[in-house]
Design an enzyme around this catalytic site. Structure first.
Site, PDB file in Angstrom:
ATOM      1  N   GLY A  83       0.725  -1.215   0.005  1.00  0.00           N
ATOM      2  CA  GLY A  83      -0.001  -0.014  -0.114  1.00  0.00           C
ATOM      3  C   GLY A  83       0.957   1.200  -0.089  1.00  0.00           C
ATOM      4  N   ARG A 147       1.248  -5.973  -4.841  1.00  0.00           N
ATOM      5  CA  ARG A 147       1.378  -6.870  -3.900  1.00  0.00           C
ATOM      6  C   ARG A 147       1.772  -8.134  -4.211  1.00  0.00           C
ATOM      7  NH1 ARG A 147      -0.319  -4.365   0.699  1.00  0.00           N
ATOM      8  NH2 ARG A 147      -1.994  -2.839   0.648  1.00  0.00           N
ATOM      9  N   ASP A 178       5.582  -7.766   5.626  1.00  0.00           N
ATOM     10  CA  ASP A 178       5.508  -8.987   4.557  1.00  0.00           C
ATOM     11  C   ASP A 178       6.692  -8.966   3.606  1.00  0.00           C
ATOM     12  OD1 ASP A 178       3.560 -10.582   5.781  1.00  0.00           O
ATOM     13  OD2 ASP A 178       2.112  -9.452   4.842  1.00  0.00           O
ATOM     14  N   LYS A 204       8.246   0.688   5.185  1.00  0.00           N
ATOM     15  CA  LYS A 204       7.281   1.517   4.983  1.00  0.00           C
ATOM     16  C   LYS A 204       5.800   1.163   5.434  1.00  0.00           C
ATOM     17  CE  LYS A 204       4.362   0.054   2.542  1.00  0.00           C
ATOM     18  NZ  LYS A 204       3.523  -0.706   1.737  1.00  0.00           N
ATOM     19  N   THR A 205       4.871   1.712   5.968  1.00  0.00           N
ATOM     20  CA  THR A 205       3.562   1.403   6.045  1.00  0.00           C
ATOM     21  C   THR A 205       2.675   2.397   6.878  1.00  0.00           C
ATOM     22  OG1 THR A 205       1.741  -0.199   6.619  1.00  0.00           O
ATOM     23  CG2 THR A 205       3.548  -0.358   7.871  1.00  0.00           C
ATOM     24  N   ASP A 207       0.207   1.790   8.494  1.00  0.00           N
ATOM     25  CA  ASP A 207      -0.268   1.087   9.466  1.00  0.00           C
ATOM     26  C   ASP A 207       0.351   1.176  10.907  1.00  0.00           C
ATOM     27  OD1 ASP A 207      -1.881   0.499   7.696  1.00  0.00           O
ATOM     28  OD2 ASP A 207      -1.302  -1.726   7.546  1.00  0.00           O
TER      29      ASP A 207
HETATM   30  P1  FBP Z   1       0.714  -2.023   3.759  1.00  0.00           P
HETATM   31  O1  FBP Z   1       0.505  -2.872   4.751  1.00  0.00           O
HETATM   32  O2  FBP Z   1       0.896  -2.757   2.124  1.00  0.00           O
HETATM   33  O3  FBP Z   1       1.527  -0.880   3.879  1.00  0.00           O
HETATM   34  O4  FBP Z   1      -0.661  -1.595   3.211  1.00  0.00           O
HETATM   35  C1  FBP Z   1      -1.570  -0.786   4.108  1.00  0.00           C
HETATM   36  C2  FBP Z   1      -2.990  -0.615   3.774  1.00  0.00           C
HETATM   37  O5  FBP Z   1      -3.343   0.689   3.538  1.00  0.00           O
HETATM   38  C3  FBP Z   1      -3.905  -1.392   5.054  1.00  0.00           C
HETATM   39  O6  FBP Z   1      -4.030  -0.221   6.056  1.00  0.00           O
HETATM   40  C4  FBP Z   1      -5.169  -1.516   4.342  1.00  0.00           C
HETATM   41  O7  FBP Z   1      -5.522  -2.695   5.057  1.00  0.00           O
HETATM   42  C5  FBP Z   1      -4.586  -2.072   3.040  1.00  0.00           C
HETATM   43  O8  FBP Z   1      -3.401  -1.318   2.754  1.00  0.00           O
HETATM   44  C6  FBP Z   1      -5.456  -1.930   1.941  1.00  0.00           C
HETATM   45  O9  FBP Z   1      -4.794  -2.584   0.764  1.00  0.00           O
HETATM   46  P2  FBP Z   1      -5.354  -2.080  -0.864  1.00  0.00           P
HETATM   47  O10 FBP Z   1      -4.598  -0.987  -1.290  1.00  0.00           O
HETATM   48  O11 FBP Z   1      -5.125  -3.462  -1.449  1.00  0.00           O
HETATM   49  O12 FBP Z   1      -6.908  -1.857  -0.865  1.00  0.00           O
END
Ligand code: FBP
Length: 550
Positions: A83, A147, A178, A204-205, A207
């Site tokens: 993300g 992803r 991951d 990065k994230t 979250d």
């Molecule tokens: P990452 O763990 O890859 O940083 O993604 C974070 C995130 O924004 C989460 O908060 C959310 O659940 C997910 O990505 C949503 O994924 P997508 O972009 O595939 O809708």
């Protein structure tokens, strides 16, 4: 056509601040090697899985008087994984500028669309013109993200083909837990094959769940949560003005409630649910609904039929009965994948699954509204996670609150709910000064690690609460962050996800105030991120970081 806004144009000129060790240039840094490292648990299993990269030492950087420029151009590939998180472009800018400082003819290849771009050899060369157009901007659109999980030896070998063709000295993987797990696996595989190419990860994230003693925070958390807090503050003000709605706001963050906790502290919303606490207290869905009703009733008694409830995205996974249900559904969907994929309507899928569930979790499944049942059946992400962003927990909760209040003879208020889901609104925002600096620094750290032949390391900058002049740069062996977890039915080494700890200062701060916030209008309205102006506002760090780092 001009595509830069006035803000973009001013931001383009922003020169990110570097940690002291990197200020004289990436070619004037010396490395101090610390003690060998090991993970906190599962040492033997991890050592066995990583014979070449287990036990590497910590490294820290110091500014050096002598020039350690490279004697040949460095060739490096970069991948944006998962993300979006604000500041990704600045990580790439940090790598780019530092590689050039190490050798003026160094080349940076951007693999497009995430790890899949590396496997398929889809790339473009990032030149100065391209780089300049993305400095200090949000998003990952410079090369795109994806992803794809690199996990099979066939995939690794395809990556090696691409790496050998381009003669890469290193690959930088900018990703979450991951993706950095993948970076360590690739590093080990490459060394096992006698390849000298390094693999370096960058945390990065949005979250905020990739953190530990050496990684104080992942990049993007700061900007994303400030963006959501601005919006929540605006909503609180609207609620206080109109006095007729309860706003249920789901916030991204996957399993971890860090974003919700920080946004709760920044805005003093009436109810801030923390999944980790709900799990620890083994609360049922009804009890969670009870918590919200308590606030709605107390406020209604003061004539306030409005309020704000913050709901972490991953909440349902932490309610024990729903957690067991999800585990059972995951198992059944994997076991009966072909049969299930042939069912052509949602109704058939729900009924068939209900028939397959043989344990008592079937009653939990049947008690959920059809919309939520359907959302629990949606496809898992490539890492096997339920896509919690697609489950409308905020609606589930407000419906249950409404139903409960209707039956409550003591409740004389009026309850009308509005629903929001904030996630994408903040993931690609223009990085705050903190993220702009932090990311540019992390990119430079990655380049220095590469210059020194380090592989299986994550770029790290510490001491973040003290201002950039005190930031400490270095590299952390990724294997020391590992533990063994069951993924797709098998025990695997993975980076441990950092969830909200109930002993953390940030959580304790919430606990200290939440009884008052539940009833009063104690709202704070943080307003938009400020990129210019008094340092106290423009360079402010998150409350989580401030409280955790003292
Ligand atoms: P990452 O763990 O890859 O940083 O993604 C974070 C995130 O924004 C989460 O908060 C959310 O659940 C997910 O990505 C949503 O994924 P997508 O972009 O595939 O809708």
């Amino acid at each position: 056509m001009k595509t830069l806004s006035a803000l973009d144009q001013h931001r383009k000129a922003y020169q990110p601040k570097l940690p002291p060790a990197l200020r004289q240039g990436a070619n004037r840094v010396s490395l101090k090697t610390g003690a060998a490292t090991e993970p906190l648990k599962d040492k033997d299993a991890i050592k066995q899985a990583f014979p070449k990269t287990y036990g590497l030492p910590l490294v820290s950087f110091e500014a050096s008087g002598s020039d350690s420029a490279a004697d040949k151009p460095l060739k490096v590939g970069v991948v944006l994984s998962g993300g979006q998180a604000p500041g990704g472009h600045n990580v790439i800018a940090g790598i780019f500028d530092s590689l050039r400082a190490l050798h003026k003819d160094s080349v940076l290849y951007g693999f497009s669309g995430g790890p899949g771009g590396l496997e398929k050899g889809q790339y473009e060369i990032i030149d100065s013109e391209k780089m300049d157009a993305y400095r200090n901007t949000g998003g990952f659109d410079i090369i795109g993200s994806g992803r794809t999980k690199l996990e099979t030896t066939e995939q690794f070998d395809r990556c090696i083909e691409v790496i050998e063709k381009l003669q890469l000295d290193a690959v930088v993987i900018i990703g979450g837990d991951d993706s950095n797990t993948n970076a360590a696996i690739l590093a080990e595989y490459f060394r096992g094959k006698g390849l000298s190419t390094s693999v370096v990860g960058v945390p990065k994230t949005i979250d905020g769940d990739l953190k530990n003693t050496h990684i104080p925070t992942s990049f993007g958390f700061d900007t994303a949560v400030k963006t959501y807090s601005e919006l929540i503050g605006n909503i609180a003000r609207d609620a206080r003005s109109a006095r007729k709605y309860w706003h249920f706001i789901k916030l991204m963050g996957r399993s971890a409630s860090h974003i919700t906790l920080e946004a709760g502290l920044q805005t003093r919303s009436n109810v801030t649910l923390i999944s980790e606490e709900i799990e620890a207290k083994k609360m049922s869905l009804d009890e969670v609904v009870g918590l919200i009703c308590r606030s709605v009733k107390a406020r209604a008694a003061q004539g306030k039929n409005y309020g704000v409830v913050l709901v972490p995205e991953g909440l349902v996974e932490f309610i024990p009965s729903i957690k067991s249900l999800i585990a059972e559904v995951n198992h059944l969907l994997a076991e009966k994948e072909t049969e299930f994929s042939k069912l052509d309507s949602t109704d058939k899928k729900i009924d068939t699954l209900a028939g397959w569930i043989k344990t008592d979790v079937v009653s939990t499944f049947k008690s959920l509204p059809k919309s939520i049942q359907a959302q629990l059946l949606l496809e898992r992400d490539p890492h096997g996670n339920v896509q919690v962003s697609l489950i409308e927990t905020e609606k589930l909760l407000s419906e249950m609150v409404s139903a409960r209040l209707k039956k409550d003879a003591d409740y004389k208020g009026k309850f009308t709910a509005q629903h929001h889901f904030f996630g994408y609104e903040g993931r690609a925002a223009a990085p705050s000064n903190f993220d702009a600096d932090y990311c540019y620094g992390l990119g430079s750290v990655a380049a220095v690690l590469i210059r020194n032949g380090k592989t299986g390391y994550m770029a790290s900058i510490r001491n973040l609460s003290k201002g950039v002049d005190h930031w400490e740069a270095g590299g952390i062996p990724i294997t020391m962050m590992f533990n063994m977890e069951t993924r797709h039915g098998k025990l695997k080494p993975v980076i441990q996800k950092a969830l909200v700890e109930l002993t953390s200062p940030a959580f304790e701060e919430l606990v200290k105030h939440r009884d008052a916030w539940e009833v009063e209008d104690a709202y704070l309205f943080p307003g938009p991120i400020q990129y210019f102006g008094p340092s106290e506002i423009a360079d402010a760090i998150t409350k989580t970081l401030m409280l955790e780092m003292g």
